[in-house]
Structure formats: C-alpha cells, structure tokens
Design a protein around this motif. Sequence first.
Motif, mmCIF file in Angstrom:
data_model
loop_
_atom_site.group_PDB
_atom_site.id
_atom_site.type_symbol
_atom_site.label_atom_id
_atom_site.label_comp_id
_atom_site.label_asym_id
_atom_site.label_seq_id
_atom_site.Cartn_x
_atom_site.Cartn_y
_atom_site.Cartn_z
ATOM 1 N N ASP A 1 -35.554 -20.848 -5.789
ATOM 2 C CA ASP A 1 -36.826 -20.156 -5.942
ATOM 3 C C ASP A 1 -37.127 -19.833 -7.396
ATOM 4 O O ASP A 1 -38.288 -19.725 -7.782
ATOM 5 C CB ASP A 1 -36.853 -18.874 -5.100
ATOM 6 C CG ASP A 1 -35.510 -18.172 -5.104
ATOM 7 O OD1 ASP A 1 -34.809 -18.255 -6.127
ATOM 8 O OD2 ASP A 1 -35.157 -17.559 -4.083
ATOM 9 N N VAL A 2 -36.082 -19.712 -8.223
ATOM 10 C CA VAL A 2 -36.315 -19.447 -9.636
ATOM 11 C C VAL A 2 -37.010 -20.639 -10.297
ATOM 12 O O VAL A 2 -37.888 -20.465 -11.149
ATOM 13 C CB VAL A 2 -34.983 -19.133 -10.354
ATOM 14 C CG1 VAL A 2 -35.164 -19.153 -11.853
ATOM 15 C CG2 VAL A 2 -34.471 -17.770 -9.923
ATOM 16 N N VAL A 3 -36.616 -21.856 -9.916
ATOM 17 C CA VAL A 3 -37.278 -23.044 -10.460
ATOM 18 C C VAL A 3 -38.750 -23.059 -10.050
ATOM 19 O O VAL A 3 -39.646 -23.346 -10.865
ATOM 20 C CB VAL A 3 -36.569 -24.325 -9.983
ATOM 21 C CG1 VAL A 3 -37.334 -25.569 -10.434
ATOM 22 C CG2 VAL A 3 -35.142 -24.363 -10.510
ATOM 23 N N LEU A 4 -39.020 -22.740 -8.793
ATOM 24 C CA LEU A 4 -40.411 -22.663 -8.343
ATOM 25 C C LEU A 4 -41.171 -21.588 -9.120
ATOM 26 O O LEU A 4 -42.343 -21.780 -9.481
ATOM 27 C CB LEU A 4 -40.460 -22.358 -6.849
ATOM 28 C CG LEU A 4 -39.933 -23.455 -5.913
ATOM 29 C CD1 LEU A 4 -39.886 -22.953 -4.479
ATOM 30 C CD2 LEU A 4 -40.807 -24.699 -6.004
ATOM 31 N N ALA A 5 -40.491 -20.471 -9.387
ATOM 32 C CA ALA A 5 -41.148 -19.401 -10.142
ATOM 33 C C ALA A 5 -41.473 -19.859 -11.560
ATOM 34 O O ALA A 5 -42.535 -19.504 -12.110
ATOM 35 C CB ALA A 5 -40.259 -18.160 -10.176
ATOM 36 N N LEU B 1 -45.822 -17.325 -4.157
ATOM 37 C CA LEU B 1 -45.683 -18.757 -3.933
ATOM 38 C C LEU B 1 -44.226 -19.207 -4.049
ATOM 39 O O LEU B 1 -43.756 -20.035 -3.268
ATOM 40 C CB LEU B 1 -46.564 -19.528 -4.920
ATOM 41 C CG LEU B 1 -48.070 -19.371 -4.721
ATOM 42 C CD1 LEU B 1 -48.828 -20.117 -5.806
ATOM 43 C CD2 LEU B 1 -48.492 -19.874 -3.347
ATOM 44 N N ALA B 2 -43.504 -18.681 -5.038
ATOM 45 C CA ALA B 2 -42.113 -19.099 -5.235
ATOM 46 C C ALA B 2 -41.251 -18.693 -4.044
ATOM 47 O O ALA B 2 -40.529 -19.518 -3.470
ATOM 48 C CB ALA B 2 -41.566 -18.493 -6.532
ATOM 49 N N MET B 3 -41.303 -17.425 -3.671
ATOM 50 C CA MET B 3 -40.506 -16.968 -2.534
ATOM 51 C C MET B 3 -41.005 -17.561 -1.225
ATOM 52 O O MET B 3 -40.209 -17.914 -0.349
ATOM 53 C CB MET B 3 -40.536 -15.437 -2.456
ATOM 54 C CG MET B 3 -39.562 -14.757 -3.388
ATOM 55 S SD MET B 3 -39.417 -12.975 -3.064
ATOM 56 C CE MET B 3 -41.017 -12.404 -3.602
ATOM 57 N N THR C 1 -36.006 -29.783 -15.300
ATOM 58 C CA THR C 1 -35.999 -30.795 -14.241
ATOM 59 C C THR C 1 -34.613 -31.399 -14.067
ATOM 60 O O THR C 1 -34.165 -31.632 -12.941
ATOM 61 C CB THR C 1 -37.011 -31.904 -14.564
ATOM 62 O OG1 THR C 1 -38.302 -31.319 -14.755
ATOM 63 C CG2 THR C 1 -37.081 -32.921 -13.440
ATOM 64 N N THR C 2 -33.905 -31.645 -15.177
ATOM 65 C CA THR C 2 -32.545 -32.188 -15.085
ATOM 66 C C THR C 2 -31.620 -31.217 -14.357
ATOM 67 O O THR C 2 -30.824 -31.619 -13.495
ATOM 68 C CB THR C 2 -31.998 -32.483 -16.487
ATOM 69 O OG1 THR C 2 -32.852 -33.424 -17.143
ATOM 70 C CG2 THR C 2 -30.593 -33.057 -16.415
ATOM 71 N N TYR D 1 -28.488 -22.200 -18.688
ATOM 72 C CA TYR D 1 -29.220 -23.302 -19.304
ATOM 73 C C TYR D 1 -30.601 -23.460 -18.673
ATOM 74 O O TYR D 1 -31.554 -23.858 -19.345
ATOM 75 C CB TYR D 1 -28.427 -24.603 -19.164
ATOM 76 C CG TYR D 1 -27.222 -24.659 -20.071
ATOM 77 C CD1 TYR D 1 -27.311 -25.239 -21.328
ATOM 78 C CD2 TYR D 1 -26.007 -24.123 -19.684
ATOM 79 C CE1 TYR D 1 -26.216 -25.285 -22.173
ATOM 80 C CE2 TYR D 1 -24.909 -24.160 -20.512
ATOM 81 C CZ TYR D 1 -25.011 -24.736 -21.770
ATOM 82 O OH TYR D 1 -23.921 -24.760 -22.610
ATOM 83 N N LEU D 2 -30.701 -23.134 -17.385
ATOM 84 C CA LEU D 2 -31.996 -23.193 -16.718
ATOM 85 C C LEU D 2 -32.957 -22.192 -17.333
ATOM 86 O O LEU D 2 -34.107 -22.530 -17.676
ATOM 87 C CB LEU D 2 -31.812 -22.922 -15.224
ATOM 88 C CG LEU D 2 -33.078 -22.831 -14.374
ATOM 89 C CD1 LEU D 2 -33.792 -24.174 -14.348
ATOM 90 C CD2 LEU D 2 -32.748 -22.373 -12.961
#
Length: 564
Positions: free
Chosen positions: A127-131, A147-149, A539-540, A525-526
């Motif tokens: 969900d963090v990536v979506l956020a 939207l993320a959650m 994305t990686t 790193y994210l």
Amino acid sequence: MTITAEQPRRTLARPTPAGSAAAVVVLALLGAAIWAFVSLRLNVATFVDGAANAVDFAARTVPLDFPPLGELLALCGQTLAIVVCATLLASLISAPVAVLAARNTSLGGTSRLGARVIIVVARAIPDVVLAIVFFRMFGFGGLTGVLAMGLHSIGMIGKLYADAIEQIDEGPRTAIRAAGGTRLQQLVGGVLPQVMPSFVATSLHRLDINLRVSVVLGFVGVGGLGQAISDALRTLDYQRGMALASVVFLLCVLVEVVSGAIRRGLLGVREERRSPLRRRVQVPAPREEGVVSGKTGSNRLSPSRPISPPWTPARVRRSGYWLLTALVVAASIWGADISFDQFQRAITDFGPTLALFWPPETGGVLAELLAELLVTIQIALAATLIGAVLALPVGALAANNVAPNPAVAKFFRGVVLAVRGVPELVLAIVFVVITGLGGVAGALALGVGSVGLLGKLVADSLEEVDRGKEQALRAAGATRLQVFFAATVPQAAPAFVGHVLYQLDTNLRSATLLGLVGAGGIGYYLLNASRVLEFGVVTTVLVLTFAVVMLVELLAIWLRRVVR
C-alpha cells in the motif's frame, strides 16, 4: 473345531508423494527461519546491550506530550474518516470481483482467472507503493490514503468474499433459477442473504487492519495521526510521538471492541450457529376464501396478514446499528476531505505520472537492492519463527477448551487484543531506538506483532476442534496435558500450518515497509527513491518485492492444499 474369521491388519497409511514433499518444504522453511534468526544475530547479548538504550528511551518519552484536545480530536477524526472510506471503497469493489472470482458464480474460466489475478495483484503490491503513486497524482490529503488503502484491501476482502460465496448452500439459488430467475435475481435472492454475515465480519476486520496501516502511510504524506507521528519522530520529539502512538493504540482497541459489538448487533444472536439472515421464513400457502387451516377452521388466512418479522427489541437494535453505520459512512466521506476536483486534475496527469515510473531503473544500486531484499526475507522468516513460538502458548491459553478456567482464557484474549492494537511500525520505532538500526529491530517488531494475529487464529482453531475426542480421553482418565497433546493439537495441526504460512506472507509484506523507520530491509531504498524522485527505482523495488511475495503466495497455496 472352531473357525474364526481372519482379522484385518491395521496398518499406517502410506505417505503420499505430495505429503512427503510438503513435509520437506515445511522443514526447509523451518530451517530457513532458524538460519535467518541466527544471521540477524538475535540473541541474549542483543537484549543485554540494548537494556541501557531501553531505559534511556523510556526516560525520553515521559511525560507524554499530548497535543491540545481540539487538535487531537481533529487528527483522530481525519484518520478514522480515511480508514472508513478506504474500507468502504474496498468492500464495494470487492463484491463484484468476488462474484466473478467464486467458482459457483463466475461467468466462465476467463472471468474467474481475471478476477483472481486482480485479487492476488492487489495483495502483492504494498500500500505504500500505491500511496507514493497517488501522492504524485493527488498530493497531500485524504484521497491518497483512501485510494492506497482501499485498492490494497481488495486483495484480502475480495479473497474472503469469494471464499464465502463458494461455501453457500446452493439450494435457494437453484430454486430461484428453476423458477426462471435471472442471474442478478439469483445473486440478490439466493446468494447475498447467505454471505452477508461473512461480508460484514470481513469488512469490519479489515477496518481494524487499515487503522494500523494508516500509521505507515503517514510516513509518505497521508494525513491524520500517522503523519503527526512521522513529524514528531523526524524531529526526535519522542514525548509527542509516543503520546500519539498511545492514541492510535487506544483507537485500535476501541475500534476492535466497537466493531465486534456492531457485528453482533447487525447479524443478531445466532441460533445453532446459523445466521438469522439464513433462516427461512415459513409462509402459509394461499388458500381460497372459506378454506380453513387445521381441524377447527379458526385459523383462516387473512390476505393482510404480515409476513415480515415483527419489530422485536433485537430487530430494533439491528436497525439502529444499520442507521449508525450509514451515519458513520456519511460523516467519514465528509471528514476525509475528498475533493472531486482532484479527480479531474488526476485524469489529465494520469499518463504523465505513470510514465515517471517506467521503465524500471536500478539507480546504480542493484547490488544493494538485492542485498536488502535478502534482509527483508530474513526479517520475515525470523519474525514468523518468533511469532509462532510466542503465539502458540498464548493462543492455547486463550482458547476456552484449553485454558484452566474462563478467567485465564479471557486474560490471554485481552493480551492478544492489546498486542493487535499496537501498529508494527510503532514497535519497529521502539526497537530501533533500543537495538539500533537494522534487521534486528524489524524482526523483533514483527515477531511481537505476530502474536496478535497468530495468537487469535491459534485460539480460534483450538476452540473449533471436535470436542468428542477430548471428552473421550477425559472419560478414560487422561490428564489435561494428555488431552491437549493427544486430541486437541492433532486436530488443529493442519490449521496451524496454514496460519503460520499466512503470517509469513503477512510479515513479508510488512518487512518491506519497516525500512521506512530504519528497521532494515528494502523499504529504506523505497522511501529514499521516492523522496529524490527516482521513480524508476521505486518500480524496481516493487518488481523485486512482488516476485518474492508471489513466490511465497504460490507456495502457501500449494501447502494449504496438501496439508489438510
């Protein structure tokens, strides 16, 4: 000469190849967990060295510094509004997806596969990536968190919804189809009344999970208590940060208690473990005027005779809960500060925003990414081992049929509830301060946090075993310990394996996020890549994490199918 029939020999069932392979895989996972535990240097010396830090941290957090009451209530209201809206969005989307994903209601193999892919992908993408993606599109505000959650929650809610649909009694649906009912009428009249209790329980459970997730999303710009905690800890204001964390804990416990009450109020008290929504109302068959019912002819069927259930206190209470739920949803939509103008701006920026994340890039740190991915896997394995070791005795003592008395069971149920109320990210922050940066803090945080979910699942599984075998052993004079190991544990063992695998799957996703606060793993790193606008690296990281999560997901599905 007496002739006796030859008695058949009783032999042990030969293990199947699949069963043998499953045993090897389980042992391999156990060995990997022990290896991860040792590699992360989780030992007594770690706790001894961190004892002084723990004392110093405790001194720096007291007295707790709470914000003014008005500000605190505003933060709580915003957090709850975002969480409720996200859960509502996920529930509304998950319902049609689950219908297409369920074997007995799907439109065909293609639609079922597509729906299942949506569910799995939603679970695998953090969900963090979506956020991060939605933050680029909508900026600060509640819409990013909703939207993320919400989209991430489809993975869990959709799966459980589909499982509930596949377990329905096909009788009512078949009857409606035989009477000429359309597919929609079959779903509304034959499926929905049966699965509604499960749908409500699943959504309320996800509401509790999303409340804890909101703390994590606060570190990437989502408002509410999570962002306030992030701001406080970024400035090393532990008094304010831990005060807000204690508020989150109280909210989690309160939501757990209130959602349980609402669930019981909406679904009513079940008789013989059946939902009132599944009880069939017996309606007398219509008779011609003058035809009596029974022997005396006094029970003449009146055309105006009501067939709806009476307004009993229980029905009034359930209706009140439904009205309260509707009011809470309406207030949450208003309180989340969702601006539809943001949607219009996002539509124009959608293509350019996604282009920022493609193609994947390494940023010259591929070796570091792979190394931290391995640390993430080690954290998840070690945390699952710690959680299993702690949760098995706690869950056993929380089960009514295992605990020495009801008071002990209630106490340990309270312990499980209290642990579940503490977000893993808050535990990670505490352990980072005590043990330092790295995977040790992440493993300890997830290990302790696993007691909440895994302990509950273990207790529920023990309470659901066949009590007849336990009673038989007690009648033969077996002690409580003998009954537990000879009758209770063997019946619940397959469920234990499934629960531990589910916890491993959950810990792997959570371990990806703990790097946000320095608890080791690829999460650092994210977050760093998103802050310096290197979205190709984001994305990686997503691709690497997705591959590992999918591998564990497929392995868990296979093991759950074999170990039954």
